[in-house]
Scaffold this active site. Structure first.
Site, PDB file in Angstrom:
ATOM      1  N   ASP A 485      39.767  36.183  43.944  1.00 14.23           N
ATOM      2  CA  ASP A 485      41.104  36.239  43.346  1.00 14.23           C
ATOM      3  C   ASP A 485      41.213  37.310  42.268  1.00 14.23           C
ATOM      4  O   ASP A 485      42.314  37.621  41.829  1.00 14.23           O
ATOM      5  CB  ASP A 485      41.409  34.901  42.661  1.00 14.23           C
ATOM      6  CG  ASP A 485      41.834  33.835  43.641  1.00 14.23           C
ATOM      7  OD1 ASP A 485      42.545  34.177  44.598  1.00 14.23           O
ATOM      8  OD2 ASP A 485      41.460  32.669  43.447  1.00 14.23           O
ATOM      9  N   CYS A 486      40.094  37.792  41.811  1.00 10.21           N
ATOM     10  CA  CYS A 486      40.098  38.693  40.659  1.00 10.21           C
ATOM     11  C   CYS A 486      39.899  40.150  41.036  1.00 10.21           C
ATOM     12  O   CYS A 486      39.815  41.007  40.165  1.00 10.21           O
ATOM     13  CB  CYS A 486      39.039  38.242  39.661  1.00 10.21           C
ATOM     14  SG  CYS A 486      39.369  36.584  39.087  1.00 10.21           S
TER      15      CYS A 486
END
Ligand code: BGC
Ligand code: NOJ
Length: 810
Positions: A485-486
């Site tokens: 997600d990052c």
């Protein structure tokens, strides 16, 4: 250092000091009513939704930590103490907390008085039961003043902690039976058709329902004025902070024991029956619930039902071996954690506040891998719920809300790995159950019933979503992010407080993900198999051809010489290459590409895994990337916002360590796979609890990596895809027993440390007892099924009701 021990026979972890390195918690409840409970009785409960229907107030990130819970204050001759140690912190002569499957029992003893508090949520009921047993082990008669205490949350947990201009005036209570039953009816006069209550099955000496009257305005929870005085004040809350506290006078002769049952319940009342008379709530449903658990025998029966429930679930996969840590992980704690992730998704833990995230599309599909063998019917329902939020073009809302089951518009879509996880989840479900019928189930897009199509069509759109979104090299476009997600390659955020996940000011079609490519190649055979089953031979052929093509692309443009690249950024620059000064190698594509079989023949797979060993392995597990990022890169996103060694920036993400473990088994290196597995499996970390800090019975999402100041320290226990993936790694690949479409595959690969073991697996109604003689050499197993040698590693499915004996030599 240890702070307790495993009691495997009782299926409990026994904590022997209140001073653990962090609150060590447990979960109660398995259907609609849930609770979190720490070893100091901290935590809270809620009905279905931790944000919208919370019964008890809990202050996250408080000082000291873990304040708010179910507290019992005992005044013995003027001294006040708690069996849970908290919140008075009065020294105890003995302390023990037993976290079991769906219940917790905390026992404290001081000056000859032993107080034992059992907490559980009975199956099928919306209540927390607190059974308090007081025993006088001293030579003197005791005249104890005992006070229960819980603080009500005003239902909506977010409003409860932010909107004081309103909610300091809304609290309302009712008192019944001189205070034996205390009702929390806040907002019941208007739109709420539910209330809560706290009852004790005994005559009370008094009660309190107003926090200030009980504590004193400036007193801490550990210095409440009512218990100190030994007398309830019979306060009736009006606004401010309603609580529920019973005051009991308990006389105990030497050796005498008394038991009290408290019911903290939640009930709903049909709108037309809400009131008994004007202003007086209809208490009938509360009385009915109270009657079910007001006797200790009823509590015993509820405990028995709970134990039977878990025995039945856990019998679906169990192992006997000489390694007790392995046994307890596989037989008890890992599946238990998988069920908790099924129930909670990522909503409520001691790191997730219950007011934030919904259910993740990706997360929920992965969780399914860990619980499908425990509750296949509920997995089916979950799949339909998830697929119903998909968009017609195959893309997906990243999250949906459990109460409404609708996609969450705030987070939206565009995580390009999401669609493929649906194929993953559905394939796992069908392997477990053989229920191909699910593919014909009519499922809508974006919850619009008019758009319903067979579930198979959803899988098709998922698969083609990748093909319709390829980048310049023919690799899948990453979108907002993939599993990581990052890694936000289209975000370019310069403004504080923007979400890296939802801010995207670049719509370019250049940033590509090698991880998604590996995933695509990995799920293609399953997709093709299911397409064939449905009679779509051409589609199956196409899927196989596309997977072969993608494999070539990965080996050409996704390969860095010694490992797989991670991605191409917005400008078409490589990420995860030795050409870069930082983050030269990432774990995710090494795991997923090798699991998919990419480079196994050509030797790239082995090279990639050797690079992982050399560059990413540490004594506490495998870090996500190396070297870590040390500066913020606007074109790379949130990963570069974390200090080196934490979270996605070179933390040990326990979620993707199992991908490497599985990948090692794919190339036959079982010894290395088992070694990696033991590094992060909680039971093996018990002795280093002072470093690890979190519960030694469940996985945490992250352990600080080698570049972090606090290498080895874990965070985010309980709610993580780590639980499911590690269960898959150990049960399917190391122990090697996994359901496939046409039979149970038996192919252990774990090195020679555990020489002999037996796996008992229930699947599709039959039971398989698999006796493994494990030389540790690996390679193809020799199977004898019910006395007859079988070629290959597949045990055909047997008729429901039968028992199959498998001898396996490997
Ligand atoms: C957060 C990250 C986190 C990820 C998974 C994102 O929304 O910004 O910090 O690692 O979710 O929890
Ligand atoms: C936790 C999220 O819930 C999961 O979906 C994600 O894959 C990992 N973090 C890695 O960022």
């Amino acid at each position: 250092m240890r702070f307790g021990y495993f009691d495997d026979k009782a299926r409990e972890y026994v904590i022997t000091t209140p001073k653990t390195p962090y609150p060590w918690i447990n979960y109660l409840g398995s259907e609609n009513f849930f609770a979190l409970v720490s070893h100091r009785a901290g935590g809270y409960c809620f009905y279905r939704d931790a944000r919208l229907r919370r019964l008890m107030r809990y202050r996250y990130n408080n000082v000291p930590t873990d304040v708010g819970g179910r507290y019992f204050y005992i005044n013995d001759g003027g001294e006040v103490w708690n069996p849970s140690f908290a919140p008075t912190n009065t020294a105890l002569d003995a302390f023990e907390c037993r976290h079991g499957l769906g219940y917790t029992r905390i026992t404290g003893e001081r000056k000859g008085v032993r107080a034992s508090l059992l907490m559980l949520v009975p199956q099928g009921h919306t209540a927390e039961i607190h059974q308090l047993t007081l025993k006088n082990n001293s030579e003197q008669a005791k005249d104890l003043k005992v006070f229960s205490l819980i603080e009500w949350c005003l239902w909506n947990a977010y409003d409860d902690m932010t909107n004081y201009q309103r909610n300091f005036s809304t609290g309302e209570v009712e008192v019944e039976k001189n205070g034996a039953t205390l009702y929390h009816k806040t907002e019941y006069r208007e739109r709420r058709d539910h209330y809560a209550f706290y009852n004790v099955n005994a005559a009370v000496a008094g009660y309190d329902t107003d926090r200030e009257s009980f504590l004193g305005l400036y007193n801490e929870w550990g210095e409440p004025q009512v218990p100190a005085a030994g007398k309830s004040s019979n306060s009736v809350a009006s606004g401010w902070q309603p609580i529920a506290s019973h005051g009991l006078d308990v006389k105990l002769a030497p050796g005498e024991e008394k038991t009290f049952v408290f019911t903290l319940g939640y009930v709903e009342v049909p709108r037309e029956q809400k009131w008994e008379k004007p202003g007086i709530i209809n208490k009938k449903p509360a009385h009915e619930l109270i009657a079910k658990f007001s006797k200790p025998e009823q509590v015993d029966a509820a405990m028995k039902a709970l134990a039977d429930h878990w025995s039945k679930l856990l019998a679906n996969y169990s192992i006997e071996s000489s390694d007790e840590k392995l046994n307890r992980t596989v037989n008890i704690w890992n599946p238990y954690q998988c069920m908790v992730t099924f129930n909670m998704s990522r909503s409520a833990s001691y790191f997730e506040t219950g007011i934030g995230r919904g259910m993740g599309f990706r997360d929920s599909n992965q969780d399914l891998l860990g619980f499908v063998h425990l509750v296949p019917e509920r997995a089916r329902e979950r799949i339909i719920d998830i697929a119903s939020t998909q968009f017609p073009d195959g893309s997906a809302y990243h999250q949906y809300q459990p109460l409404t089951k609708r996609g969450n518009n705030d987070v939206g879509s565009g995580f390009n790995d999401d669609p493929l996880w649906l194929i993953f989840g559905v394939a796992a479900y069908i392997r477990e159950t053989g229920d191909y019928g699910i593919l014909d189930e009519q499922v809508p897009f974006d919850n619009d019933p008019k758009t319903a199509v067979p579930l198979f069509e959803h899988l098709k759109r998922s698969f083609h979503h990748v093909l319709n979104n390829l980048g310049p090299h023919g690799l899948p476009l990453i979108g907002r992010a993939d599993w990581n997600d990052c890694l936000n390659l289209n975000c370019f955020s310069e403004t504080p407080d923007e979400s890296f996940q939802t801010t995207g000011n670049r719509t370019g079609r250049t940033a590509e993900s090698v991880f998604i490519a590996g995933m695509f190649v990995g799920v293609a055979p399953d997709y093709a198999y299911l397409a064939e089953k449905k009679g779509f031979a051409d589609e199956a052929k196409k899927a196989r051809a596309e997977a072969a093509k993608m494999t070539d692309v990965v080996l050409k443009d996704g390969w860095d010489g010694e490992w797989f690249l991670r991605a191409y950024d917005f400008f078409g620059k490589k990420i995860g290459t030795k050409e870069n000064p930082e983050a030269q190698i990432f774990i995710e594509p090494q795991g997923f590409c090798v699991m998919a079989g990419i480079g196994v023949e050509g030797g790239q797979a082995k090279k990639a895994l050797d690079s992982v060993k050399e560059r990413l392995d540490t004594k506490y597990g495998i870090v996500l990337n190396n070297p870590p990022y040390t500066k913020y890169h606007v074109e790379i996103g949130e990963i570069t916002s974390y200090p080196p060694g934490y979270k996605e920036n070179a933390g040990i993400f326990c979620h993707n360590n199992p991908w490497i473990i599985i990948a090692e088994t794919v190339i036959g290196r079982g010894d290395r796979a088992f070694e990696y597995w033991k590094k992060i499996a909680p039971a093996y970390l018990e002795e280093q609890s002072e470093i690890h800090r979190l519960e030694p019975y469940v996985y945490a999402q992250m352990i600080a990596g080698k570049d972090a100041v606090r290498h080895g320290e874990a965070k985010n226990s309980w709610l993580t895809g780590t639980a499911a993936w590690n269960f898959v790694a150990i049960s399917h690949y190391l122990l090697g027993v996994r359901p496939d479409f046409d039979g149970l595959r038996v192919h252990p690969c774990m090195g020679g440390e555990v020489g002999k073991f037996t796996v008992t697996r229930k699947c599709r109604g039959a039971e398989y007892r698999i006796h493994v003689k494990n030389s540790g050499k690996g390679g193809a197993p020799k199977l004898v099924v019910d006395g007859k040698p079988v070629a290959g590693d597949l045990v055909p499915y047997a008729k429901a009701g039968s028992t199959v004996i498998v001898e396996c030599e490997v």
